[in-house]
Design a protein around this motif. Structure first.
Motif, short mmCIF file in Angstrom:
data_model
loop_
_atom_site.label_atom_id
_atom_site.label_comp_id
_atom_site.label_asym_id
_atom_site.label_seq_id
_atom_site.Cartn_x
_atom_site.Cartn_y
_atom_site.Cartn_z
N SER A 164 17.34 31.72 -44.66
CA SER A 164 17.23 30.37 -45.19
C SER A 164 15.75 30.05 -45.38
O SER A 164 14.88 30.81 -44.95
N GLY A 165 15.49 28.92 -45.98
CA GLY A 165 14.12 28.48 -46.19
C GLY A 165 13.55 28.98 -47.50
O GLY A 165 14.12 29.86 -48.15
N THR A 166 12.43 28.40 -47.87
CA THR A 166 11.72 28.80 -49.09
C THR A 166 10.25 28.98 -48.77
O THR A 166 9.74 28.43 -47.79
N GLY A 167 9.58 29.75 -49.58
CA GLY A 167 8.14 29.98 -49.39
C GLY A 167 7.83 30.53 -48.02
O GLY A 167 8.53 31.40 -47.51
N GLU A 168 6.80 29.98 -47.40
CA GLU A 168 6.39 30.46 -46.07
C GLU A 168 7.37 30.08 -44.97
O GLU A 168 7.34 30.64 -43.89
N ALA A 196 10.59 30.50 -45.25
CA ALA A 196 11.74 31.42 -45.33
C ALA A 196 11.75 32.35 -44.12
O ALA A 196 10.73 32.87 -43.71
N SER A 197 12.95 32.51 -43.55
CA SER A 197 13.08 33.31 -42.34
C SER A 197 14.52 33.79 -42.21
O SER A 197 15.38 33.44 -43.02
N GLY A 198 14.76 34.58 -41.18
CA GLY A 198 16.10 35.07 -40.92
C GLY A 198 16.34 35.22 -39.44
O GLY A 198 15.40 35.29 -38.65
N THR A 248 9.29 39.37 -40.45
CA THR A 248 9.18 38.45 -41.57
C THR A 248 10.00 39.01 -42.73
O THR A 248 10.28 40.21 -42.78
N LEU A 249 10.36 38.14 -43.64
CA LEU A 249 11.13 38.61 -44.79
C LEU A 249 10.31 39.56 -45.65
O LEU A 249 10.87 40.39 -46.35
N ALA A 250 8.99 39.48 -45.56
CA ALA A 250 8.14 40.40 -46.31
C ALA A 250 8.34 41.84 -45.87
O ALA A 250 8.04 42.77 -46.62
N SER A 251 8.88 42.05 -44.68
CA SER A 251 9.06 43.41 -44.15
C SER A 251 10.37 44.06 -44.61
O SER A 251 10.61 45.22 -44.29
N THR A 298 20.92 29.64 -54.60
CA THR A 298 20.50 28.45 -53.86
C THR A 298 19.01 28.46 -53.55
O THR A 298 18.50 27.53 -52.94
N GLY A 299 18.32 29.54 -53.95
CA GLY A 299 16.88 29.63 -53.73
C GLY A 299 16.48 30.23 -52.40
O GLY A 299 15.30 30.33 -52.10
N VAL A 300 17.46 30.61 -51.57
CA VAL A 300 17.14 31.22 -50.28
C VAL A 300 17.15 32.74 -50.42
O VAL A 300 17.80 33.29 -51.30
N PRO A 301 16.42 33.43 -49.54
CA PRO A 301 16.36 34.89 -49.64
C PRO A 301 17.68 35.56 -49.27
O PRO A 301 18.42 35.08 -48.42
N VAL A 302 17.92 36.70 -49.94
CA VAL A 302 19.06 37.57 -49.66
C VAL A 302 18.50 38.96 -49.40
O VAL A 302 17.62 39.43 -50.15
N LEU A 303 19.00 39.63 -48.37
CA LEU A 303 18.55 41.00 -48.08
C LEU A 303 19.16 41.94 -49.12
O LEU A 303 20.38 42.09 -49.21
#
Length: 184
Positions: free
Chosen positions: A38-42, A44-46, A105-108, A116-121
């Motif tokens: 969930s989250g956006t930009g910085e 964003a997390s999981g 972090t999602l960057a990893s 919805t604009g949230v990250p998906v693995l």
């Protein structure tokens, strides 16, 4: 009849059930392992959770639970959306990376943005992108209910990562030692 661990047969109590005993018994129920993003930009997390279930097909509703002190609770509430990423049996390291208070972090990990604009693995077996419909207090947890607005199955031929008796593994793997999942 009342017995204690490890040979729990029956347990009756005049007061509340002991939390450790409840965890032991519930650990006998096999679940899948997910990472909620969930989250956006910085922001964003999981976080890794196994407290996921479908609720309704019409409308398409699912839920998951987070501890009331989870770092992700506020992120989900503020974003108003989340994704449920179903992990493959080969993603145990991903599950551990997102377990606990200080996580990867999602960057990893490879990821992309959902409707919805949230990250998906990107390498998850499947995912559900959800719009948050409601959140309820449930004891020491918050129950998040979301409407599925997008779904995908990027890796359909993989076995799932499962959680049983306090440990994770794939369906074909023998379960190892006990490692609790922390819901962030």
């Amino acid at each position: 009849m009342t017995t204690t661990q490890p040979g729990i047969r029956h347990h009756r109590s005049e007061g509340p059930i002991d939390g450790k005993l409840l965890r032991t018994v519930c650990g006998l129920f096999v679940t899948g392992v997910t990472v909620i993003t969930s989250g956006t930009g910085e922001q964003a997390s999981g976080t890794t959770v196994n407290s996921f279930t479908s609720v309704s097909l019409d409308p398409s509703l699912v839920l998951f639970c987070l501890h009331k002190d989870s770092r992700m609770r506020q992120v989900v509430e503020e974003t108003g959306a989340y994704a449920v990423n179903f992990l493959t049996g080969r993603q145990e390291q991903v599950a551990w990376a997102f377990a606990g208070r200080h996580t990867a972090t999602l960057a990893s990990v490879d990821h992309h943005l959902s409707a919805t604009g949230v990250p998906v693995l990107s390498r998850a077996m499947a995912y559900l992108s959800c719009r948050l419909v409601n959140a309820f207090a449930g004891g020491d947890h918050t129950i998040f209910v979301g409407e599925v607005v997008e779904l995908g199955v990027p890796c359909p031929d993989q076995d799932p990562l499962i959680f049983f008796r306090g440990s994770m593994g794939s369906l074909e793997e023998e379960q190892r030692g006990t490692h609790p999942i922390f819901d962030g």
